[in-house]
Every structure is written in C-alpha cells, then in structure tokens.
Design an enzyme around this catalytic site. Structure first.
Site, PDB file in Angstrom:
ATOM      1  N   HIS A 240       0.803  -1.228   0.000  1.00  0.00           N
ATOM      2  CA  HIS A 240       0.000   0.000   0.000  1.00  0.00           C
ATOM      3  C   HIS A 240       0.836   1.280   0.000  1.00  0.00           C
ATOM      4  O   HIS A 240       0.599   2.196  -0.776  1.00  0.00           O
ATOM      5  CB  HIS A 240      -0.889   0.049   1.264  1.00  0.00           C
ATOM      6  CG  HIS A 240      -1.751  -1.138   1.503  1.00  0.00           C
ATOM      7  ND1 HIS A 240      -2.999  -1.311   0.941  1.00  0.00           N
ATOM      8  CD2 HIS A 240      -1.547  -2.229   2.283  1.00  0.00           C
ATOM      9  CE1 HIS A 240      -3.531  -2.454   1.365  1.00  0.00           C
ATOM     10  NE2 HIS A 240      -2.679  -3.037   2.170  1.00  0.00           N
TER      11      HIS A 240
HETATM   12  O1  RIB Z   1      -4.404  -0.507   5.608  1.00  0.00           O
HETATM   13  C1  RIB Z   1      -3.071  -0.530   5.134  1.00  0.00           C
HETATM   14  C2  RIB Z   1      -2.202   0.363   5.973  1.00  0.00           C
HETATM   15  O2  RIB Z   1      -2.183  -0.118   7.319  1.00  0.00           O
HETATM   16  C3  RIB Z   1      -0.726   0.378   5.522  1.00  0.00           C
HETATM   17  O3  RIB Z   1      -0.180   1.642   5.780  1.00  0.00           O
HETATM   18  C4  RIB Z   1      -0.079  -0.638   6.431  1.00  0.00           C
HETATM   19  O4  RIB Z   1       1.307  -0.369   6.663  1.00  0.00           O
HETATM   20  C5  RIB Z   1      -0.836  -0.422   7.709  1.00  0.00           C
HETATM   21  O5  RIB Z   1      -0.272   0.705   8.362  1.00  0.00           O
END
Ligand code: RIB
Ligand code: CA
Length: 312
Positions: A240
C-alpha cells in the site's frame, strides 16, 4: 547538475510497506529527507521506532529518527501483528546501527523542521495520522509551511479492517479529521488503488535480479509480507504505502479524482470511514486528490528502478 531536492518528512508505522515506501522515496533522489517519524500502528511505538532506526541504517539515511505518539488521540491501539509479524518488520534481521532516537517527540521535531525551513515541506504519512493531528492541534500556525500531505489511508468504496474503514484511518479517526479539515493540500492513496498495487510471487525473480543488498532485504520483506494476504485470498502482497510517495513522483500512473472528503467519527459500523460527498463538484469545495486506480506494471517497474539506486 543534480536536480534540487524537495524537503520531506516521512511519518509511518513500519511495517513492511512503510519500509518499502521509504526505500523507494530515498532511492528516487527527489527528496531531502528531513525526518523519519514513527507512530504507533502496525506494532507498538517502541517497535515501529526501532524499525525506523533499522531502515535508516540499512539505507544510510542521515536524517534524525523521532519517536511519535504512543497511542491514538482517542481510540485504543489496534496492533496488526498478523500482517507484519512480532517485530513489525519480520523477514530479515537488521541492525539499528548507532543512531540515537531524537530527544524530542516527533510532532515537536516536525514543528522545528517546518519552522526553520526556508521553503515549504512535503509530509508523507503512511500510518495512523496521530502525529499530524497533534502537530496541527498544538501548532496550527505551522500549516503554511506544509506544501502538501500525502497519505496512504482510507477506502472510498470499501474498508479492510471492517467493511467501511481502512486501518490507518480507523486507528485514529480524530487525527485524520484534523488533517482533512486543515485546508492543507491532501493527496490520498486509498485501498481503491492500493489493493491493486499487488506485488506477486511472479514479480520476485525481477527483484532478485537487481542483486544488491537492499533489493535482497526488500525481497525478504515481501516473502514474509505476502504470506498472510495469500492465505486470505490475495494474489500477492498489497504493498500500500509506496503509493503515497508515487502520487508525488509519478501521478501519471494513477487515475486521480478530486473529492470533498469527511471522516466518520461516531458510527457503530462506520467509525473511521472516509465519507466522499458527491454533492460537491466545484473546485473550491474539494479538499483531496484521491488515487482511484493504478498501472500495476508501471508500479513494479518503478520499484525495480528505485532499487537499482542501491547498486554497489
Ligand atoms: O491498511 C493498510 C495500511 O495499514 C498500511 O499503511 C499498512 O502499513 C498499515 O499501516
Ligand atoms: Ca503503514
């Protein structure tokens, strides 16, 4: 002549995808990294801070590492050990080196850096927004020194930690609302784009071929990070956080929509959801630029390109 680097503060909860975001941002040479700021999220603040030290040591980043908020502004903590493991960055044993943690909390370090900077500073935030919520509450005057805030967070059409809410926003919705209501330019990488930012096992040989120490570590991180999502039906690891950096460096690989977004604070099933208000369509009403799709192949190409920065 080397291109002028933009001052940037990186705030996150490493976390494998936070670590890969920092690796890519540092490898792009676009930024003068002024601070690595940890926040409670994927793991405890002690572990995310230690991971920030390890990342700085691995990448030879000489910026200070500052310890952020120990817990969200209002909610209880929600650890994510099932995704990131006991250390928060399982998969490769790293040394933290001899850098010491800054002697001020990260929101005060942010304030000092922003105050002293002779140009506006970008903030990239890839965890819960607690540190930014505190910074903007304690020092509202500092807003004008922030060029933009680029976050990974939220989901327009769906959540991941519950049907409506994505983890980063759900952990600290009050802080997120402060950021979205701040009037600062906000770039948002929600799940609508980040869950298409999948690094698949079939991509691993290309990463292996980069064949430097940092690419080997990133491959080891990915081989740990993809296990849990594959168990629950993903075709690889949804990496992500780099999208919060790529939204700045390569907006052309995304479909981006301007939106007016609010943050739900009170719903039994919807606390932490991003509420996209479609009734607003005038430029002056929008508070966010939101990534709604990504060219995955270009994403993998850019990961490989930035990993070559670390060739011996
Ligand atoms: O939902 C995904 C996010 O939550 C990303 O930033 C992952 O590292 C967690 O922090
Ligand atoms: Ca994160």
């Amino acid at each position: 002549m080397e291109r002028k680097r933009t001052p940037v503060i990186l705030d996150g909860d490493p976390g494998h995808d936070d670590a890969i975001m920092i690796t890519m941002a540092n490898g792009s040479s676009l930024f003068d990294i002024k601070l690595l700021s940890s926040v409670n999220g994927n793991q405890t603040i002690e572990k995310t801070t230690l991971n920030m030290l390890k990342i700085a040591n691995l990448l030879s980043i000489d910026a200070p590492v500052a310890k952020g908020a120990i817990r969200p502004m209002k909610s209880p903590v929600i650890p994510a050990g099932n995704w990131h493991g006991k250390s928060g960055l399982d998969g490769y044993r790293l040394s933290k080196g001899d850098k010491k943690i800054a002697d001020k909390p990260s929101y005060e370090m942010m304030y000092d850096i922003l105050s002293k900077s002779d140009e506006q500073v970008i903030i990239i935030a890839t965890g819960p927004l607690t540190n930014l919520g505190i910074l903007l509450s304690v020092h509202p005057d500092i807003k004008d020194k922030i060029k933009l805030i680029s976050i990974m967070g939220g989901g327009i059409l769906h959540g991941n930690w519950n049907p409506a809410s994505e983890y980063n926003i759900l952990v600290d919705p009050e802080a997120a609302k402060i950021v979205f209501d701040s009037g600062i330019k906000i770039l948002v990488a929600p799940l609508d784009a980040t869950e298409k930012a999948i690094i698949k096992p079939s991509d691993f040989p290309k990463i292996k071929e980069v064949n430097n120490h940092v690419s080997d570590v990133v491959l080891a991180w990915l081989k740990f990070f993809y296990k849990h999502p594959m168990e629950i039906g993903y075709e690889g690891a949804p990496v992500h956080d780099p999208l919060a950096f790529l939204a700045i460096s390569h907006p052309e690989i995304f479909r981006i929509e301007k939106m007016k977004i609010d943050v739900e604070l009170h719903g039994k099933y919807t606390r932490g959801a991003l509420v996209y208000d479609l009734r607003y369509s005038r430029e002056e009403d929008f508070n966010s630029e939101v990534l709604m799709d990504i060219d995955r192949e270009r994403y993998v190409d850019l990961l490989i390109e930035y990993l070559h920065f670390y060739d011996r």
